[in-house]
Design a protein around this motif. Sequence first.
Motif, PDB file in Angstrom:
ATOM      1  N   HIS A   1       6.175   5.489   7.030  1.00  0.00           N
ATOM      2  CA  HIS A   1       4.858   5.687   7.639  1.00  0.00           C
ATOM      3  C   HIS A   1       4.126   6.870   7.008  1.00  0.00           C
ATOM      4  N   ALA A   2       4.860   7.888   6.594  1.00  0.00           N
ATOM      5  CA  ALA A   2       4.225   9.021   5.927  1.00  0.00           C
ATOM      6  C   ALA A   2       3.571   8.579   4.615  1.00  0.00           C
ATOM      7  N   TYR A   3       4.266   7.711   3.869  1.00  0.00           N
ATOM      8  CA  TYR A   3       3.692   7.202   2.619  1.00  0.00           C
ATOM      9  C   TYR A   3       2.537   6.248   2.891  1.00  0.00           C
ATOM     10  N   LEU A   4       2.628   5.454   3.933  1.00  0.00           N
ATOM     11  CA  LEU A   4       1.530   4.547   4.251  1.00  0.00           C
ATOM     12  C   LEU A   4       0.266   5.330   4.571  1.00  0.00           C
ATOM     13  N   ASP A   5       0.396   6.358   5.387  1.00  0.00           N
ATOM     14  CA  ASP A   5      -0.756   7.157   5.804  1.00  0.00           C
ATOM     15  C   ASP A   5      -1.212   8.139   4.725  1.00  0.00           C
ATOM     16  N   GLY A   6      -0.292   8.465   3.834  1.00  0.00           N
ATOM     17  CA  GLY A   6      -0.607   9.461   2.817  1.00  0.00           C
ATOM     18  C   GLY A   6      -0.699  10.864   3.364  1.00  0.00           C
ATOM     19  N   LYS A   7      -0.102  11.092   4.527  1.00  0.00           N
ATOM     20  CA  LYS A   7      -0.161  12.396   5.181  1.00  0.00           C
ATOM     21  C   LYS A   7       1.254  12.897   5.480  1.00  0.00           C
ATOM     22  N   SER A   8       1.432  14.170   5.351  1.00  0.00           N
ATOM     23  CA  SER A   8       2.693  14.826   5.715  1.00  0.00           C
ATOM     24  C   SER A   8       3.899  14.170   5.053  1.00  0.00           C
ATOM     25  N   ILE A   9       3.742  13.799   3.769  1.00  0.00           N
ATOM     26  CA  ILE A   9       4.881  13.255   3.029  1.00  0.00           C
ATOM     27  C   ILE A   9       5.857  14.398   2.769  1.00  0.00           C
ATOM     28  N   PRO A  10       7.089  14.268   3.220  1.00  0.00           N
ATOM     29  CA  PRO A  10       8.021  15.395   3.117  1.00  0.00           C
ATOM     30  C   PRO A  10       8.558  15.589   1.702  1.00  0.00           C
ATOM     31  N   ASP A  11       9.129  16.736   1.482  1.00  0.00           N
ATOM     32  CA  ASP A  11       9.879  17.001   0.258  1.00  0.00           C
ATOM     33  C   ASP A  11      11.196  16.237   0.378  1.00  0.00           C
ATOM     34  N   ILE A  12      11.364  15.217  -0.458  1.00  0.00           N
ATOM     35  CA  ILE A  12      12.538  14.349  -0.346  1.00  0.00           C
ATOM     36  C   ILE A  12      13.834  15.147  -0.481  1.00  0.00           C
ATOM     37  N   SER A  13      13.828  16.171  -1.326  1.00  0.00           N
ATOM     38  CA  SER A  13      15.054  16.948  -1.564  1.00  0.00           C
ATOM     39  C   SER A  13      15.506  17.720  -0.333  1.00  0.00           C
ATOM     40  N   LEU A  14      14.600  17.877   0.649  1.00  0.00           N
ATOM     41  CA  LEU A  14      14.948  18.639   1.851  1.00  0.00           C
ATOM     42  C   LEU A  14      15.344  17.756   3.031  1.00  0.00           C
ATOM     43  N   LEU A  15      15.297  16.437   2.857  1.00  0.00           N
ATOM     44  CA  LEU A  15      15.640  15.535   3.950  1.00  0.00           C
ATOM     45  C   LEU A  15      17.143  15.538   4.193  1.00  0.00           C
ATOM     46  N   PRO A  16      17.564  15.491   5.439  1.00  0.00           N
ATOM     47  CA  PRO A  16      19.010  15.451   5.729  1.00  0.00           C
ATOM     48  C   PRO A  16      19.587  14.084   5.415  1.00  0.00           C
ATOM     49  N   ASN A  17      20.821  14.061   4.933  1.00  0.00           N
ATOM     50  CA  ASN A  17      21.508  12.815   4.695  1.00  0.00           C
ATOM     51  C   ASN A  17      21.923  12.191   6.038  1.00  0.00           C
ATOM     52  N   PRO A  18      22.353  10.946   6.038  1.00  0.00           N
ATOM     53  CA  PRO A  18      22.612  10.260   7.304  1.00  0.00           C
ATOM     54  C   PRO A  18      23.776  10.861   8.092  1.00  0.00           C
ATOM     55  N   PRO A  19      23.785  10.619   9.402  1.00  0.00           N
ATOM     56  CA  PRO A  19      24.918  11.066  10.211  1.00  0.00           C
ATOM     57  C   PRO A  19      26.215  10.456   9.674  1.00  0.00           C
ATOM     58  N   GLY A  20      27.226  11.263   9.630  1.00  0.00           N
ATOM     59  CA  GLY A  20      28.509  10.776   9.134  1.00  0.00           C
ATOM     60  C   GLY A  20      28.719  10.970   7.648  1.00  0.00           C
TER      61      GLY A  20
ATOM     62  N   THR B   1       0.833  -1.204   0.000  1.00  0.00           N
ATOM     63  CA  THR B   1       0.000   0.000   0.000  1.00  0.00           C
ATOM     64  C   THR B   1       0.870   1.257   0.000  1.00  0.00           C
ATOM     65  N   ALA B   2       1.891   1.265   0.853  1.00  0.00           N
ATOM     66  CA  ALA B   2       2.819   2.403   0.867  1.00  0.00           C
ATOM     67  C   ALA B   2       3.563   2.495  -0.460  1.00  0.00           C
ATOM     68  N   LEU B   3       3.984   1.345  -0.989  1.00  0.00           N
ATOM     69  CA  LEU B   3       4.687   1.336  -2.277  1.00  0.00           C
ATOM     70  C   LEU B   3       3.797   1.878  -3.388  1.00  0.00           C
ATOM     71  N   ALA B   4       2.562   1.388  -3.467  1.00  0.00           N
ATOM     72  CA  ALA B   4       1.659   1.826  -4.532  1.00  0.00           C
ATOM     73  C   ALA B   4       1.407   3.331  -4.468  1.00  0.00           C
ATOM     74  N   ARG B   5       1.199   3.843  -3.252  1.00  0.00           N
ATOM     75  CA  ARG B   5       0.971   5.287  -3.129  1.00  0.00           C
ATOM     76  C   ARG B   5       2.212   6.059  -3.593  1.00  0.00           C
ATOM     77  N   SER B   6       3.383   5.557  -3.248  1.00  0.00           N
ATOM     78  CA  SER B   6       4.611   6.252  -3.648  1.00  0.00           C
ATOM     79  C   SER B   6       4.760   6.254  -5.173  1.00  0.00           C
ATOM     80  N   ILE B   7       4.379   5.152  -5.830  1.00  0.00           N
ATOM     81  CA  ILE B   7       4.462   5.087  -7.293  1.00  0.00           C
ATOM     82  C   ILE B   7       3.463   6.056  -7.927  1.00  0.00           C
ATOM     83  N   LEU B   8       2.242   6.064  -7.415  1.00  0.00           N
ATOM     84  CA  LEU B   8       1.217   6.954  -7.959  1.00  0.00           C
ATOM     85  C   LEU B   8       1.643   8.415  -7.896  1.00  0.00           C
TER      86      LEU B   8
END
Length: 290
Positions: A267-286, A37-44
């Motif tokens: 979880h954001a994609y599963l719920d379909g709510k508050s999906i962030p702008d991927i380009s603004l996400l911080p990269n991992p520590p290190g 369900t999360a995958l399908a929403r992300s593809i759509l």
Amino acid sequence: MSTPSPLPSGLSASRPAASHRAYVTLVTNADYAMGATALARSILLTGTQADITVLHTGGVDAAALEPLSALGCRLIRTELLDTSDAFNERHARGKLHANAPFTKGRKPAFHSPLDNFCKLRLWQLTDYESCVFIDADALVLRNIDKLFDYPEFSAAPNLYETLKDFHRLNSGVFVARPSVTTFSTMLGVLDQPDAFWRRTDQTFLETFFPDWHGLPVFMNMLQYVWFNLPDLWEWNQIGVLHYQYEKPWEEGHPRSVQLKPLIDLWHAYLDGKSIPDISLLPNPPGSKAG
């Protein structure tokens, strides 16, 4: 679109194909139905015009599939492959995990190795010209329709720990051309006397397609890269994020603290709510990219 071919016995579709291309996933229980369900929403959300097709086995009840129907997915009921009793015994969960234990991460209790071989049913979907298979424990973060034009068989390396991982493919994302002939040949190779596929469909596909074409790692970015190879992580380049080993819907799994940003994203994609702008996400520590 060419005239669709009828599906073979063992497959039953909820509706005809609506495109000559499809993203295909496999659902074998309620947990993976949630993942799909999360995958399908992300593809759509990528704006694709391709079908989203869900192969599902008898281990999934109708209620678990309802969210996928609501998202417009094409559901195809699939039987397990007609493999021999000896093959089934060798690849039963307890036997396979004893002979080929997972040492780098933990597979969840619902992992059923025999179900994995149902991925090969994709080659029976001859009403499609090109398919991109994506495991149900993944998200698509940007449009990846260009993969439909890649050759068969294309897959990304199984990169999650060191550069030595480049010599093996990961079957969580691959490009294929459905063909009755290819499927028949596969079955002949799959169930040979004493055949043991250590990582089920992944080992089989790597053997069946020894000259597989390499996709960029960003088309199947494995979640362990987040803490094992942080310098490789770059949100702006990732097409598919794959939650290998522990799943994002598992409560308090051994890597849940390390992987919390990725779990929150799922979880954001599963719920379909508050999906962030991927380009603004911080990269991992290190990560040198910060």
